[in-house]
Design an enzyme around this catalytic site. Structure first.
Site: not given
Length: 384
Positions: A163, A133, A239
């Site tokens: 992901d 993402h 992230s």
């Protein structure tokens, strides 16, 4: 007193008085000398005592104060202080954690920042793992190294289901993070998160906590993730960053998309990520076994209501897929696969994870009141 002129008694009287005065003066002078001498001796003794008892401590105090002043102005390193495990992890892994910018490029070539995150250099050839993402729909990807240098990156492959994504940069002598073994992680172990929360200006931030839980199943965007839970702070920009153990090994890849709350952060276990990373480098995508059906799960309530067994209800069969070739039809209910009963919605996916593309999966299905066995050759989900 009468004066006797015949024997000079007047003169004798005068001499007697003068002698008495001389003796009195001598006594006074002697007393003064004694007092002066005593005072001198006392001063000498007192001075010696003061010097002996106070001079040394005074000069010691002066010396100590001078040392303190020197300490304030000293330019010497404090590296003599013992390093704790967190310090070592930060020094070992920190240089291998990079910042990633996702830029959109318009028709006129103008760039605009869509988002940012973190990544981990895991190979000296310049391979970097991050979250899918973070680079999703990127027109241009830029990697910022720990020293502040920015370089363009190439997308090798990405996988939305896990992901994860792999990038590559053309830079030599890169620091590399070591992957650990997430199967050995225990609840209560120290967890160190390294990344760039809230953007590049906070690059290399280190937060510390513990492993709060293992094998958490998180549902996100109709996908199921098996993750490590930690209370180490994970914020936007973290992230794709590293979750490390005390040995400085990467045990997880932080993912804010999967979820985060106060005191609750999640990371993809590195053992789950390794085969995905290998597949992305090798193929540019993740090769997954595929039955070739669209389905809906029938739970116990629906089973009782419609008088059918619990299992996977086949809504649609993909033409020319393994299921189609094997003879599976819409309306069938798969009740077991690979010898495992399908009693939960995730059960079929869990079974498929144990197989590879090209393997044959044996299933039992319910059709028109009867049970039948089928053998399905698994296709590749990417090429469906």
């Amino acid at each position: 007193m009468k004066m006797d002129y015949n024997n000079n008694s007047w003169e004798s009287g005068i001499k007697f008085v003068e002698e008495k005065r001389e003796k009195k003066v001598l006594r006074v002078l002697g007393l003064i000398l004694v007092v002066f001498f005593s005072a001198s001796i006392g001063g000498i003794i007192g001075g010696y005592y003061v010097k002996k008892n106070y001079s040394e401590s005074y000069y010691n105090q002066i010396s100590e104060n001078k040392d303190k002043i020197n300490n304030f102005s000293s330019k010497e390193s404090t590296s003599y202080l013992p390093k704790n495990s967190i310090t070592k992890v930060a020094e070992l892994v920190g240089p291998a954690v990079v910042g990633i910018s996702n830029n959109d490029v318009d028709f006129f070539g103008q760039e605009s920042l869509q988002g940012s995150g973190s990544g981990i250099i895991f190979d000296k050839s310049g391979y970097i793992v991050t979250n899918e993402h973070v680079i999703e729909d990127a027109g241009k990807i830029t990697v910022t190294l720990s020293g502040g240098k920015s370089v363009p990156a190439t997308l090798i492959g990405s996988d939305a289901k896990t992901d994860l994504a792999v990038l590559k940069i053309n830079v030599e002598n890169l620091p590399v993070a070591k992957f650990g073994d997430s199967s050995k992680v225990r609840v209560g172990d120290v967890a160190v998160a390294i990344g760039n929360p809230l953007g590049q200006e906070f690059a290399g931030s280190v937060t510390v906590g513990v492993v709060s839980a293992l094998n958490r199943n998180i549902q996100m965007d109709d996908r199921s993730y098996k993750v490590i839970q930690t209370d180490a702070s994970i914020n936007p920009g973290n992230s794709g960053g590293a979750l490390c153990n005390e040995a400085g090994e990467v045990i997880g890849i932080n993912s804010l998309k999967i979820g985060s709350a106060e005191g609750m952060g999640f990371a993809i276990p590195i053992n789950e990520a390794k085969p995905i990373i290998e597949s992305l480098i090798k193929n540019g995508y993740v090769s997954r076994p595929y039955l070739g059906i669209y389905f809906q799960f029938i739970d116990e309530d629906a089973s009782r209501q419609y008088g059918v067994p619990v299992g996977v209800y086949v809504q649609k069969v993909v033409p020319q897929s393994g299921a189609d070739d094997a003879g599976v039809r819409p309306g069938d209910i798969i009740v077991s696969a690979g010898g495992q009963e399908i009693t939960r919605e995730e059960a079929l996916s869990e079974v498929l994870e144990k197989y590879k593309v090209g393997d044959t999966l044996k299933v039992k299905l319910y059709r028109n009141g009867r049970y039948k066995d089928f053998s399905i050759k698994l296709g590749d989900a990417y090429n469906r």
